[in-house]
Design a protein around this motif. Sequence first.
Motif, mmCIF file in Angstrom:
data_model
loop_
_atom_site.group_PDB
_atom_site.id
_atom_site.type_symbol
_atom_site.label_atom_id
_atom_site.label_comp_id
_atom_site.label_asym_id
_atom_site.label_seq_id
_atom_site.Cartn_x
_atom_site.Cartn_y
_atom_site.Cartn_z
ATOM 1 N N UNK A 286 0.683 -1.292 0.092
ATOM 2 C CA UNK A 286 0.036 0.038 -0.086
ATOM 3 C C UNK A 286 0.981 1.084 0.042
ATOM 4 N N UNK A 287 0.304 2.381 -0.936
ATOM 5 C CA UNK A 287 1.060 3.593 -0.777
ATOM 6 C C UNK A 287 0.699 4.406 0.439
ATOM 7 N N UNK A 288 1.233 5.590 0.798
ATOM 8 C CA UNK A 288 0.817 6.489 1.915
ATOM 9 C C UNK A 288 -0.852 6.676 1.830
ATOM 10 N N UNK A 289 -1.515 6.397 2.970
ATOM 11 C CA UNK A 289 -2.867 6.700 2.953
ATOM 12 C C UNK A 289 -3.749 5.770 2.288
ATOM 13 N N UNK A 290 -3.060 4.507 2.060
ATOM 14 C CA UNK A 290 -4.002 3.433 1.113
ATOM 15 C C UNK A 290 -4.012 2.278 1.921
ATOM 16 N N UNK A 291 -5.097 1.395 1.459
ATOM 17 C CA UNK A 291 -4.856 -0.001 1.954
ATOM 18 C C UNK A 291 -5.152 -1.040 0.761
ATOM 19 N N UNK A 292 -4.975 -2.276 0.758
ATOM 20 C CA UNK A 292 -4.906 -2.909 -0.112
ATOM 21 C C UNK A 292 -5.982 -4.173 0.100
ATOM 22 N N UNK B 201 -9.327 -13.984 -12.569
ATOM 23 C CA UNK B 201 -9.288 -15.219 -11.610
ATOM 24 C C UNK B 201 -8.671 -14.526 -10.276
ATOM 25 N N UNK B 202 -8.104 -13.500 -10.138
ATOM 26 C CA UNK B 202 -7.432 -12.982 -9.254
ATOM 27 C C UNK B 202 -7.596 -11.281 -9.309
ATOM 28 N N UNK B 203 -7.979 -10.412 -8.418
ATOM 29 C CA UNK B 203 -7.723 -9.092 -8.433
ATOM 30 C C UNK B 203 -7.212 -8.435 -7.084
ATOM 31 N N UNK B 204 -6.779 -7.344 -7.293
ATOM 32 C CA UNK B 204 -6.427 -6.258 -6.068
ATOM 33 C C UNK B 204 -6.915 -5.110 -6.519
ATOM 34 N N UNK B 205 -7.249 -4.528 -5.312
ATOM 35 C CA UNK B 205 -7.764 -3.008 -5.144
ATOM 36 C C UNK B 205 -7.038 -2.038 -4.282
ATOM 37 N N UNK B 206 -6.494 -0.877 -4.551
ATOM 38 C CA UNK B 206 -5.980 -0.059 -3.711
ATOM 39 C C UNK B 206 -6.937 0.937 -3.463
ATOM 40 N N UNK B 207 -7.198 1.129 -2.313
ATOM 41 C CA UNK B 207 -8.392 2.289 -1.901
ATOM 42 C C UNK B 207 -7.563 3.528 -1.144
ATOM 43 N N UNK B 208 -8.031 4.561 -1.584
ATOM 44 C CA UNK B 208 -7.654 5.841 -0.989
ATOM 45 C C UNK B 208 -8.358 6.089 0.280
ATOM 46 N N UNK B 209 -7.816 5.978 1.315
ATOM 47 C CA UNK B 209 -8.483 5.909 2.800
ATOM 48 C C UNK B 209 -9.210 7.409 3.142
ATOM 49 N N UNK B 210 -8.782 8.135 2.508
ATOM 50 C CA UNK B 210 -9.282 9.494 2.899
ATOM 51 C C UNK B 210 -10.766 9.762 2.055
ATOM 52 N N UNK B 211 -10.727 9.125 0.694
ATOM 53 C CA UNK B 211 -11.994 9.287 0.155
ATOM 54 C C UNK B 211 -12.789 8.014 -0.129
ATOM 55 N N UNK B 212 -12.324 6.822 0.233
ATOM 56 C CA UNK B 212 -12.771 5.444 -0.096
ATOM 57 C C UNK B 212 -13.268 5.293 -1.637
ATOM 58 N N UNK B 213 -11.942 5.977 -2.391
ATOM 59 C CA UNK B 213 -12.266 5.540 -3.797
ATOM 60 C C UNK B 213 -11.115 4.927 -4.209
#
Length: 204
Positions: free
Chosen positions: A118-124, A137-149
């Motif tokens: 994860x980058x700064x302010x992110x979760x994976x 068959x597999x995916x990853x999503x990085x989310x900006x925790x400040x915006x939930x986008x």
Amino acid sequence: MDATELAGRIQKKYAAISAFSAEFSQSIRNAASGDTEKRSGSFLFRKPMLVRWETVKPEKELLIVGKDAVWDYFEEDKEAFRYPVQEIVNSKTMLRFLTGKANLTEDFIVAPGKPEEAGPGQAVLQLAPREPEPGLVLAKVWVDLATDMIARVFIQDFYANTNDLTLSGVVANPKLADSLFAFTPPQGAKVHDNTPVKGRDLKQ
């Protein structure tokens, strides 16, 4: 943070917004050849399902998902391809993530990704589809925790090909004119119409 809870927050955010715009950078890797293609451009989305996906590098390509048809135009070749809307929405996996059509909490088994990714302010989040398909068959999503986008999406298909797309400059609820989601083939362009005969109403 609980992965399922975060996935629910993302779903709630995309349900609440009506549109967004962003710049993108994309890396598409072919597992068989080992080749990687880098792309960049801009992405616009407006509900219920209007998309303008404009690639500027390495070559210009414009994908328009309009109300009645989808257009994919390659400027250098002067070729335009027309498709039914539902066919494209169902087949382009990345589009489903970017437009919020992929239901993270219902369609996937959600697990936390590696914190070091994860980058700064992110979760994976790591996503395993409940019903795998050749294109996913597999995916990853990085989310900006400040915006939930969503800030980044990584997808792997059955053949181990990968599609890694990062968004920047994301703006929620911009005003996007109807004209941005309309397309008329330029004069002299070769048109390949892939819609059913009864659905063809090209006005050229």
